[in-house]
Design a protein around this motif. Structure first.
Motif, short mmCIF file in Angstrom:
data_model
loop_
_atom_site.label_atom_id
_atom_site.label_comp_id
_atom_site.label_asym_id
_atom_site.label_seq_id
_atom_site.Cartn_x
_atom_site.Cartn_y
_atom_site.Cartn_z
N TRP A 147 0.64 -1.17 0.14
CA TRP A 147 0.00 0.18 0.10
C TRP A 147 0.81 1.24 -0.03
CZ3 TRP A 147 -5.18 0.26 -0.70
CH2 TRP A 147 -5.69 1.41 -0.43
N ILE A 148 1.87 1.16 0.84
CA ILE A 148 2.77 2.46 0.92
C ILE A 148 3.55 2.38 -0.44
CG2 ILE A 148 4.78 3.40 2.19
CD1 ILE A 148 3.94 1.76 4.62
N LEU A 149 3.89 1.37 -1.03
CA LEU A 149 4.56 1.33 -2.51
C LEU A 149 3.58 2.22 -3.62
CD1 LEU A 149 7.18 0.69 -4.29
CD2 LEU A 149 5.98 -1.64 -4.63
N LEU A 150 2.25 1.71 -3.45
CA LEU A 150 1.35 2.29 -4.33
C LEU A 150 1.23 3.81 -4.15
CD1 LEU A 150 -1.55 -0.24 -4.37
CD2 LEU A 150 -0.25 0.28 -6.34
N ALA A 151 1.13 4.19 -2.89
CA ALA A 151 1.38 5.61 -2.63
C ALA A 151 2.27 6.26 -3.25
CB ALA A 151 0.80 5.93 -1.17
N ALA A 152 3.44 5.83 -3.13
CA ALA A 152 4.75 6.17 -3.64
C ALA A 152 4.89 6.41 -4.94
CB ALA A 152 6.02 5.44 -3.03
N VAL A 153 4.52 5.61 -5.54
CA VAL A 153 4.40 5.22 -7.13
C VAL A 153 3.45 6.47 -7.49
CG1 VAL A 153 3.48 4.29 -9.12
CG2 VAL A 153 4.96 3.01 -7.43
N GLY A 154 2.17 6.57 -6.94
CA GLY A 154 1.26 7.68 -7.14
C GLY A 154 1.94 9.13 -7.08
N LEU A 155 2.42 9.24 -5.97
CA LEU A 155 3.35 10.67 -5.65
C LEU A 155 4.48 10.92 -6.74
CD1 LEU A 155 3.45 10.43 -1.88
CD2 LEU A 155 2.20 12.03 -3.10
N LEU A 156 5.14 9.87 -7.07
CA LEU A 156 6.09 9.98 -8.06
C LEU A 156 5.42 10.63 -9.41
CD1 LEU A 156 8.68 7.06 -7.58
CD2 LEU A 156 9.16 9.38 -7.36
N GLY A 157 4.31 9.92 -9.77
CA GLY A 157 3.26 10.25 -10.97
C GLY A 157 3.07 11.65 -10.86
N GLY A 210 -2.08 14.67 -4.67
CA GLY A 210 -0.88 14.50 -3.99
C GLY A 210 -1.31 14.38 -2.39
N PHE A 211 -2.07 15.42 -2.00
CA PHE A 211 -2.62 15.15 -0.61
C PHE A 211 -3.16 14.04 -0.26
CE2 PHE A 211 -6.12 16.05 2.25
CZ PHE A 211 -5.28 16.24 3.65
N ALA A 212 -4.12 13.42 -1.28
CA ALA A 212 -4.82 12.33 -1.09
C ALA A 212 -3.96 11.16 -0.79
CB ALA A 212 -5.91 11.98 -2.02
N LEU A 213 -2.89 10.82 -1.64
CA LEU A 213 -1.91 9.90 -1.61
C LEU A 213 -1.08 9.86 -0.39
CD1 LEU A 213 -0.63 10.06 -5.37
CD2 LEU A 213 -2.11 8.07 -4.33
N LEU A 214 -0.77 11.11 0.00
CA LEU A 214 0.13 11.31 1.17
C LEU A 214 -0.68 10.81 2.52
CD1 LEU A 214 2.13 14.85 0.91
CD2 LEU A 214 3.13 12.42 1.30
N VAL A 215 -1.85 11.32 2.70
CA VAL A 215 -2.88 11.12 3.73
C VAL A 215 -3.01 9.47 3.73
CG1 VAL A 215 -5.25 11.44 4.93
CG2 VAL A 215 -3.84 13.18 3.94
N SER A 216 -3.32 8.91 2.64
CA SER A 216 -3.88 7.50 2.41
C SER A 216 -2.90 6.50 2.70
CB SER A 216 -4.61 7.09 1.11
OG SER A 216 -4.97 5.71 1.16
#
Length: 204
Positions: free
Chosen positions: A75-85, A119-125
């Motif tokens: 889950w953390i990896l998915l959030a990190a990938v999204g933030l990189l995007g 970005g906010f959504a990915l960080l918080v989730s």
């Protein structure tokens, strides 16, 4: 007034958009499948035990559930990938604009507003799962789902379908398409996770 944006996307912007969408779609889909399909399916047979007076009372919520560390890391990896995007889209857009004023981009453009929300959504989730105790409660899961869904809505409202004369219809169609894609891909992801956990339990 909103700042003008480049007509063509660069390679880094296209790659960033793919990473951001993939992460959000999988995250939203998994949460949706857990809340709409898996939890009710687990709760139903447990509720039938209430007919037996000797059986313990069944909790209204099956969650909280123990989250394996492997799922937490995924889950953390998915959030990190999204933030990189998100970062890739921002960098690609600023390069084509010939300006590195990220503050103006985020505050004065539709794509900037979308990047800020996503970005906010990915960080918080991602943070919600990273900082959760061993048992993740239903409230935390629902909150993460609502936040990720908000990121998808932001994407739906910033896409090309919302720029025509029928902006409302285009936005609703785009958001519905993203939601359906999330449930479909999320269902596949949840099935894969469940099978992996079953295999690991049988081997253990």
């Amino acid at each position: 007034a909103l700042m003008p944006l480049p007509a063509r996307d660069s390679t880094i912007t296209i790659l960033g958009r793919a990473m951001m969408l993939a992460a959000l779609v999988v995250m939203a889909g998994v949460i949706g499948v857990v809340l709409v399909v898996i939890e009710p399916a687990v709760r139903a047979p447990l509720a039938s035990l209430q007919r037996d007076s000797s059986a313990p009372s069944v909790r209204r919520e099956v969650l909280p559930a123990v989250v394996p560390n492997s799922l937490r890391r995924t889950w953390i990896l998915l959030a990190a990938v999204g933030l990189l995007g998100v970062g890739g889209i921002a960098v690609g857009t600023l390069r084509r604009l010939g300006s590195w004023d990220i503050v103006t981009l985020l505050s004065s453009s539709r794509i900037g507003h979308m990047l800020g929300i996503v970005g906010f959504a990915l960080l918080v989730s991602g943070g919600a799962v990273a900082t959760a105790p061993v048992a993740v409660g239903r409230r935390r899961v629902m909150s993460s789902g609502a936040i990720v869904a908000g990121g998808l809505v932001a994407i739906g409202l910033s896409g090309h379908p919302t720029s025509g004369s029928d902006a409302l219809i285009g936005a609703l169609a785009h958001i519905s398409h993203l939601a359906a894609t999330s449930l479909w891909i999320g269902g596949l992801a949840a099935l894969g996770i469940a099978l992996a956990l079953i295999d690991r339990a049988e081997v253990g």
